[in-house]
Write a protein that holds these residues in place. Structure first.
Motif, PDB file in Angstrom:
ATOM      1  N   ILE A 140       0.854  -1.183   0.000  1.00  0.00           N
ATOM      2  CA  ILE A 140       0.000   0.000   0.000  1.00  0.00           C
ATOM      3  C   ILE A 140       0.888   1.230   0.000  1.00  0.00           C
ATOM      4  O   ILE A 140       1.827   1.332   0.796  1.00  0.00           O
ATOM      5  N   ILE A 141       0.588   2.171  -0.884  1.00  0.00           N
ATOM      6  CA  ILE A 141       1.397   3.388  -0.938  1.00  0.00           C
ATOM      7  C   ILE A 141       1.056   4.271   0.265  1.00  0.00           C
ATOM      8  O   ILE A 141      -0.047   4.181   0.811  1.00  0.00           O
ATOM      9  N   PRO A 142       1.995   5.111   0.700  1.00  0.00           N
ATOM     10  CA  PRO A 142       1.792   5.931   1.905  1.00  0.00           C
ATOM     11  C   PRO A 142       0.518   6.771   1.896  1.00  0.00           C
ATOM     12  O   PRO A 142      -0.130   6.933   2.918  1.00  0.00           O
ATOM     13  N   HIS A 195      -2.351   6.639   4.831  1.00  0.00           N
ATOM     14  CA  HIS A 195      -2.821   7.824   5.546  1.00  0.00           C
ATOM     15  C   HIS A 195      -4.357   7.895   5.507  1.00  0.00           C
ATOM     16  O   HIS A 195      -5.000   8.134   6.530  1.00  0.00           O
ATOM     17  N   ILE A 196      -4.925   7.691   4.333  1.00  0.00           N
ATOM     18  CA  ILE A 196      -6.387   7.733   4.183  1.00  0.00           C
ATOM     19  C   ILE A 196      -7.048   6.661   5.058  1.00  0.00           C
ATOM     20  O   ILE A 196      -8.047   6.931   5.743  1.00  0.00           O
ATOM     21  N   GLN A 197      -6.489   5.459   5.062  1.00  0.00           N
ATOM     22  CA  GLN A 197      -7.057   4.371   5.863  1.00  0.00           C
ATOM     23  C   GLN A 197      -6.982   4.665   7.353  1.00  0.00           C
ATOM     24  O   GLN A 197      -7.795   4.170   8.134  1.00  0.00           O
ATOM     25  N   GLY A 198      -6.026   5.477   7.758  1.00  0.00           N
ATOM     26  CA  GLY A 198      -5.846   5.775   9.174  1.00  0.00           C
ATOM     27  C   GLY A 198      -6.755   6.875   9.701  1.00  0.00           C
ATOM     28  O   GLY A 198      -6.786   7.136  10.905  1.00  0.00           O
TER      29      GLY A 198
END
Length: 107
Positions: free
Chosen positions: A4-6, A10-13
């Protein structure tokens, strides 16, 4: 499976506090599709106007001539524009715009 790209990590977090997303609706509204009444009453108005202008006595023959004249018109119209290759491209483009507007899948 790829890493998964950073950005997506970030979005998932991201988390929402309770109530921050209340009222968000993600429904597809198909109300934009015109009813039979709208299509056939309005469409018939244009066909009868064409029939009267051209001196037709039969609506059926007027419809056939209307389609033929419309194709010729769109062919000329498309030649004036740099957006379309030809009249058929113009017609297909217009049809696809309506399919998208009405949420209809292309086949």
């Amino acid at each position: 499976r790829l890493d998964i790209i950073p950005f997506w990590e970030h979005i998932q977090g991201i988390t929402f506090r309770a109530g921050d997303y209340t009222g968000i609706v993600r429904e597809v509204k198909k109300a934009r599709i015109p009813s039979d009444e709208t299509l056939f009453l309005n469409g018939y108005g244009f066909i009868t106007a064409y029939a009267a202008r051209e001196g037709h006595e039969s609506i059926f023959s007027a419809m056939l001539d209307y389609v033929s004249d419309a194709q010729k018109f769109h062919d000329k119209y498309a030649k004036k524009s740099d957006k379309y290759e030809d009249g058929e491209d113009y017609r297909k483009t217009k049809l696809n715009v309506k399919k998208k507007l009405f949420n209809i899948l292309r086949k």
